[in-house]
Design a protein around this motif. Structure first.
Motif, PDB file in Angstrom:
ATOM      1  N   PRO A   1     -49.325 -46.858  43.756  1.00 48.14           N
ATOM      2  CA  PRO A   1     -48.491 -46.378  44.877  1.00 48.14           C
ATOM      3  C   PRO A   1     -47.260 -47.241  45.144  1.00 48.14           C
ATOM      4  CG  PRO A   1     -50.728 -46.997  45.601  1.00 48.14           C
ATOM      5  CD  PRO A   1     -50.724 -47.035  44.105  1.00 48.14           C
ATOM      6  N   ARG A   2     -47.354 -48.556  44.936  1.00 53.17           N
ATOM      7  CA  ARG A   2     -46.185 -49.423  45.171  1.00 53.17           C
ATOM      8  C   ARG A   2     -45.078 -49.136  44.145  1.00 53.17           C
ATOM      9  NH1 ARG A   2     -47.299 -54.440  47.628  1.00 53.17           N
ATOM     10  NH2 ARG A   2     -45.101 -54.906  47.307  1.00 53.17           N
ATOM     11  N   LEU A   3     -45.500 -48.814  42.929  1.00 53.48           N
ATOM     12  CA  LEU A   3     -44.511 -48.496  41.888  1.00 53.48           C
ATOM     13  C   LEU A   3     -43.875 -47.142  42.163  1.00 53.48           C
ATOM     14  CD1 LEU A   3     -45.968 -50.896  40.523  1.00 53.48           C
ATOM     15  CD2 LEU A   3     -45.859 -49.646  38.384  1.00 53.48           C
ATOM     16  N   VAL A   4     -44.721 -46.180  42.540  1.00 57.81           N
ATOM     17  CA  VAL A   4     -44.206 -44.834  42.832  1.00 57.81           C
ATOM     18  C   VAL A   4     -43.183 -44.913  43.966  1.00 57.81           C
ATOM     19  CG1 VAL A   4     -44.841 -42.556  43.738  1.00 57.81           C
ATOM     20  CG2 VAL A   4     -46.286 -43.654  42.002  1.00 57.81           C
ATOM     21  N   GLU A   5     -43.523 -45.699  44.982  1.00 59.36           N
ATOM     22  CA  GLU A   5     -42.627 -45.836  46.136  1.00 59.36           C
ATOM     23  C   GLU A   5     -41.290 -46.478  45.721  1.00 59.36           C
ATOM     24  OE1 GLU A   5     -44.478 -48.261  49.208  1.00 59.36           O
ATOM     25  OE2 GLU A   5     -42.480 -48.604  50.044  1.00 59.36           O
ATOM     26  N   ALA A   6     -41.381 -47.531  44.898  1.00 58.04           N
ATOM     27  CA  ALA A   6     -40.154 -48.226  44.468  1.00 58.04           C
ATOM     28  C   ALA A   6     -39.268 -47.303  43.629  1.00 58.04           C
ATOM     29  CB  ALA A   6     -40.522 -49.475  43.663  1.00 58.04           C
ATOM     30  N   ILE A   7     -39.899 -46.508  42.765  1.00 57.59           N
ATOM     31  CA  ILE A   7     -39.125 -45.583  41.909  1.00 57.59           C
ATOM     32  C   ILE A   7     -38.496 -44.491  42.777  1.00 57.59           C
ATOM     33  CG2 ILE A   7     -39.278 -43.902  40.013  1.00 57.59           C
ATOM     34  CD1 ILE A   7     -41.729 -45.655  39.006  1.00 57.59           C
ATOM     35  N   GLN A   8     -39.273 -43.977  43.741  1.00 60.08           N
ATOM     36  CA  GLN A   8     -38.741 -42.922  44.618  1.00 60.08           C
ATOM     37  C   GLN A   8     -37.545 -43.427  45.422  1.00 60.08           C
ATOM     38  OE1 GLN A   8     -42.285 -41.767  46.713  1.00 60.08           O
ATOM     39  NE2 GLN A   8     -42.601 -39.964  45.410  1.00 60.08           N
ATOM     40  N   ARG A   9     -37.668 -44.664  45.919  1.00 60.36           N
ATOM     41  CA  ARG A   9     -36.571 -45.237  46.699  1.00 60.36           C
ATOM     42  C   ARG A   9     -35.305 -45.341  45.831  1.00 60.36           C
ATOM     43  NH1 ARG A   9     -37.929 -50.495  47.902  1.00 60.36           N
ATOM     44  NH2 ARG A   9     -40.080 -49.899  48.256  1.00 60.36           N
ATOM     45  N   GLN A  10     -35.482 -45.786  44.597  1.00 63.55           N
ATOM     46  CA  GLN A  10     -34.336 -45.929  43.688  1.00 63.55           C
ATOM     47  C   GLN A  10     -33.758 -44.565  43.319  1.00 63.55           C
ATOM     48  OE1 GLN A  10     -32.687 -48.696  42.742  1.00 63.55           O
ATOM     49  NE2 GLN A  10     -31.252 -47.291  41.739  1.00 63.55           N
ATOM     50  N   LEU A  11     -34.655 -43.592  43.198  1.00 65.79           N
ATOM     51  CA  LEU A  11     -34.248 -42.221  42.844  1.00 65.79           C
ATOM     52  C   LEU A  11     -33.257 -41.669  43.870  1.00 65.79           C
ATOM     53  CD1 LEU A  11     -35.045 -40.238  40.603  1.00 65.79           C
ATOM     54  CD2 LEU A  11     -36.954 -39.500  42.013  1.00 65.79           C
ATOM     55  N   GLU A  12     -33.406 -42.088  45.115  1.00 66.38           N
ATOM     56  CA  GLU A  12     -32.510 -41.624  46.186  1.00 66.38           C
ATOM     57  C   GLU A  12     -31.145 -42.318  46.109  1.00 66.38           C
ATOM     58  OE1 GLU A  12     -33.166 -39.167  48.163  1.00 66.38           O
ATOM     59  OE2 GLU A  12     -35.154 -38.966  47.253  1.00 66.38           O
ATOM     60  N   ARG A  13     -31.077 -43.438  45.399  1.00 67.71           N
ATOM     61  CA  ARG A  13     -29.814 -44.202  45.361  1.00 67.71           C
ATOM     62  C   ARG A  13     -28.997 -43.845  44.127  1.00 67.71           C
ATOM     63  NH1 ARG A  13     -30.510 -49.923  45.317  1.00 67.71           N
ATOM     64  NH2 ARG A  13     -28.382 -50.018  46.087  1.00 67.71           N
ATOM     65  N   PHE A  14     -29.438 -44.263  42.943  1.00 64.26           N
ATOM     66  CA  PHE A  14     -28.770 -43.851  41.690  1.00 64.26           C
ATOM     67  C   PHE A  14     -29.764 -44.026  40.550  1.00 64.26           C
ATOM     68  CE2 PHE A  14     -27.800 -48.304  42.451  1.00 64.26           C
ATOM     69  CZ  PHE A  14     -28.014 -48.920  41.233  1.00 64.26           C
ATOM     70  N   THR A  15     -29.622 -43.211  39.528  1.00 64.87           N
ATOM     71  CA  THR A  15     -30.572 -43.250  38.414  1.00 64.87           C
ATOM     72  C   THR A  15     -29.958 -43.819  37.143  1.00 64.87           C
ATOM     73  OG1 THR A  15     -29.992 -41.016  37.734  1.00 64.87           O
ATOM     74  CG2 THR A  15     -31.834 -41.237  39.270  1.00 64.87           C
ATOM     75  N   HIS A  16     -28.629 -43.856  37.088  1.00 62.15           N
ATOM     76  CA  HIS A  16     -28.003 -44.299  35.842  1.00 62.15           C
ATOM     77  C   HIS A  16     -26.545 -44.664  36.072  1.00 62.15           C
ATOM     78  CE1 HIS A  16     -27.049 -44.579  31.620  1.00 62.15           C
ATOM     79  NE2 HIS A  16     -26.037 -43.783  31.806  1.00 62.15           N
ATOM     80  N   THR A  17     -26.188 -45.841  35.570  1.00 61.69           N
ATOM     81  CA  THR A  17     -24.751 -46.158  35.579  1.00 61.69           C
ATOM     82  C   THR A  17     -24.318 -46.710  34.226  1.00 61.69           C
ATOM     83  OG1 THR A  17     -24.958 -48.479  36.216  1.00 61.69           O
ATOM     84  CG2 THR A  17     -24.922 -46.877  38.023  1.00 61.69           C
ATOM     85  N   ALA A  18     -25.263 -47.062  33.378  1.00 61.12           N
ATOM     86  CA  ALA A  18     -25.049 -47.849  32.151  1.00 61.12           C
ATOM     87  C   ALA A  18     -24.632 -49.255  32.594  1.00 61.12           C
ATOM     88  CB  ALA A  18     -24.036 -47.242  31.214  1.00 61.12           C
ATOM     89  N   TYR A  19     -25.610 -50.170  32.549  1.00 56.06           N
ATOM     90  CA  TYR A  19     -25.424 -51.502  33.139  1.00 56.06           C
ATOM     91  C   TYR A  19     -24.173 -52.213  32.635  1.00 56.06           C
ATOM     92  CZ  TYR A  19     -26.168 -56.249  34.615  1.00 56.06           C
ATOM     93  OH  TYR A  19     -25.990 -57.478  35.175  1.00 56.06           O
ATOM     94  N   GLN A  20     -23.861 -52.030  31.334  1.00 62.39           N
ATOM     95  CA  GLN A  20     -22.695 -52.754  30.783  1.00 62.39           C
ATOM     96  C   GLN A  20     -21.382 -52.265  31.401  1.00 62.39           C
ATOM     97  OE1 GLN A  20     -25.098 -51.334  27.912  1.00 62.39           O
ATOM     98  NE2 GLN A  20     -23.942 -52.295  26.275  1.00 62.39           N
ATOM     99  N   ILE A  21     -21.395 -51.025  31.919  1.00 64.84           N
ATOM    100  CA  ILE A  21     -20.163 -50.452  32.489  1.00 64.84           C
ATOM    101  C   ILE A  21     -20.118 -50.734  33.997  1.00 64.84           C
ATOM    102  CG2 ILE A  21     -18.736 -48.352  32.649  1.00 64.84           C
ATOM    103  CD1 ILE A  21     -19.559 -48.952  29.763  1.00 64.84           C
ATOM    104  N   VAL A  22     -21.202 -50.380  34.683  1.00 60.82           N
ATOM    105  CA  VAL A  22     -21.275 -50.616  36.134  1.00 60.82           C
ATOM    106  C   VAL A  22     -22.581 -51.361  36.441  1.00 60.82           C
ATOM    107  CG1 VAL A  22     -21.239 -49.563  38.435  1.00 60.82           C
ATOM    108  CG2 VAL A  22     -20.022 -48.457  36.536  1.00 60.82           C
ATOM    109  N   PRO A  23     -22.498 -52.688  36.572  1.00 60.65           N
ATOM    110  CA  PRO A  23     -23.734 -53.460  36.793  1.00 60.65           C
ATOM    111  C   PRO A  23     -24.304 -53.234  38.198  1.00 60.65           C
ATOM    112  CG  PRO A  23     -21.830 -54.895  36.339  1.00 60.65           C
ATOM    113  CD  PRO A  23     -21.305 -53.517  36.500  1.00 60.65           C
TER     114      PRO A  23
END
Ligand code: PLP
Length: 370
Positions: A9-31
């Protein structure tokens, strides 16, 4: 199979929270800050006292590929030494490093050159630490100048190879060989890492620090994430842009990995894993007198395996398959390993309840003694 189990549940919660923010930027382009936070936490916890840096990738094989790239860039040398029975992934270099032909290498060659194999110490197969070191000495005489070797890569406990635990004298000797010849030591902790062996990293069992560590699997609790952590000056060797990948260090996976570290610590899962491993070993030991096929019970922490042999001493892959099939009929999934397919490895999550663990142990006892 992963250390924090299925949908913690702690992992699911952390992933869900991140899902609401952004899922992909390509770290080398936008860290993003979470990548740095995770790298800093791993730098603090990974074996070795020197200043460290960490880079994230997606799969275990990719971490291995990048460890070799980093080491070649840092040393300016081409050659790599790996071990028989080792498994390092299914990419071209991963296959070249892997020391198990069936099923990983059949029909897929040619593989990258400059890769040499030495025997991994394995008492049941008659390979002592001395045998292994002698073979390396021979390799340096017959096949490759040690001054051309960038890396020695090994698993502190071989996974696919049969849960063979590296003897401390062997690990010390590898460090000494590396120091003598300017070779970098890479510990592949893709399978052993994040609490599986009773420590966060298996190398903590040894008084030896690798130059680079590869990690994946339980790192992000089921999300695709891998890492290379190593001495800062080694990690800095490749030119900017030389390492990376579109999905390397994906933000959802990073969020999950940060939660994994919290859960391992908060729920005391690492000592729990060691205790569960001990319980499994005791149960197998108690069955030994009734199951003549049991040749060896071995492991480190929760990384436990049992090897089966026939009365004449030959590896008993048939009995191993029978045990797997009987267990499956009762709902217990067992994985085999070992170069001869005669070893069963246990990969329960460290979050397993006592009741489920006992149920599994009872099925195991039943199918072994039937
Ligand atoms: C020690 C080791 N290295 C590398 C790998 C490859 O990891 P992946 O399957 O994520 O590419 C594995 C996977 O089992 C492994 O056990």
């Amino acid at each position: 199979m992963l250390n924090t189990g299925h949908r913690h549940p702690r992992l699911v919660e952390a992933i869900q929270r991140q899902l609401e923010r952004f899922t992909h930027t390509a770290y080398q382009i936008v860290p993003y800050a979470s990548y740095i936070e995770l790298a800093e936490r791993i730098n603090q916890r990974a074996p070795g006292r020197s200043a460290k840096k960490t880079a994230f990738f997606t799969t275990g094989a990719e971490a291995v590929e990048n460890a070799i790239k980093i080491a070649r860039a840092a040393t300016g040398r081409p050659a790599v030494i790996a071990f028989s029975g080792g498994f390092h992934g299914r990419t071209m270099m991963g296959m070249a490093l892997t020391g198990k032909v069936v099923p990983y290498k059949v029909g897929f060659g040619p593989f990258p050159g400059e890769v040499f194999h030495a025997p991994y110490p394995c008492a049941p197969h008659g390979v002592s630490v001395e045998d292994s070191l002698k073979a390396m000495e021979h390799l340096f005489k017959a096949d490759v100048d040690p001054k051309r070797v960038a890396v020695i890569i090994f698993e502190p406990v071989q996974g696919e190879g049969g849960f063979n635990v590296a003897p401390p004298a062997f690990v010390k000797a590898l460090r000494a060989i590396c120091d003598e010849h300017g070779i970098l030591l890479v510990a592949d902790e893709v399978q052993t890492g994040f609490g599986r062996t009773g420590k966060l990293f298996a190398m903590e069992h040894y008084d030896v620090a690798p130059d680079l560590t590869t990690m994946a699997k339980s790192l992000a609790g089921g999300m695709p994430l891998s890492a290379v952590c190593g001495r800062a000056e080694v990690m800095d060797a490749p030119a900017p842009g030389g390492l990376g990948g579109t999905y390397a260090g994906n933000p959802l996976a990073v969020a999950s990995a940060l939660a994994v570290l919290d859960v391992l610590e908060g729920e005391q899962l690492i000592p729990r894993g060691a205790a569960l491993g001990q319980r499994l070993v005791e149960r197998l030991e108690a069955l030994k007198s009734r199951v003549p096929q049991i040749a060896e019970i071995r492991g480190l922490g929760a990384m436990v395996a049992v090897e089966f042999r026939r009365a004449d001493g030959a590896p008993d892959a048939e009995f191993t398959r029978e045990v797997q099939n009987r267990a499956l009929e009762q709902g217990l999934l067992l994985l085999s390993c070992g170069v001869y397919g005669n070893v069963i490895r246990f990969l329960f999550p460290l979050t397993i309840s006592d009741a489920v663990m006992n149920e599994g142990l009872n099925i195991l006892a039943d199918v072994l003694t039937r």
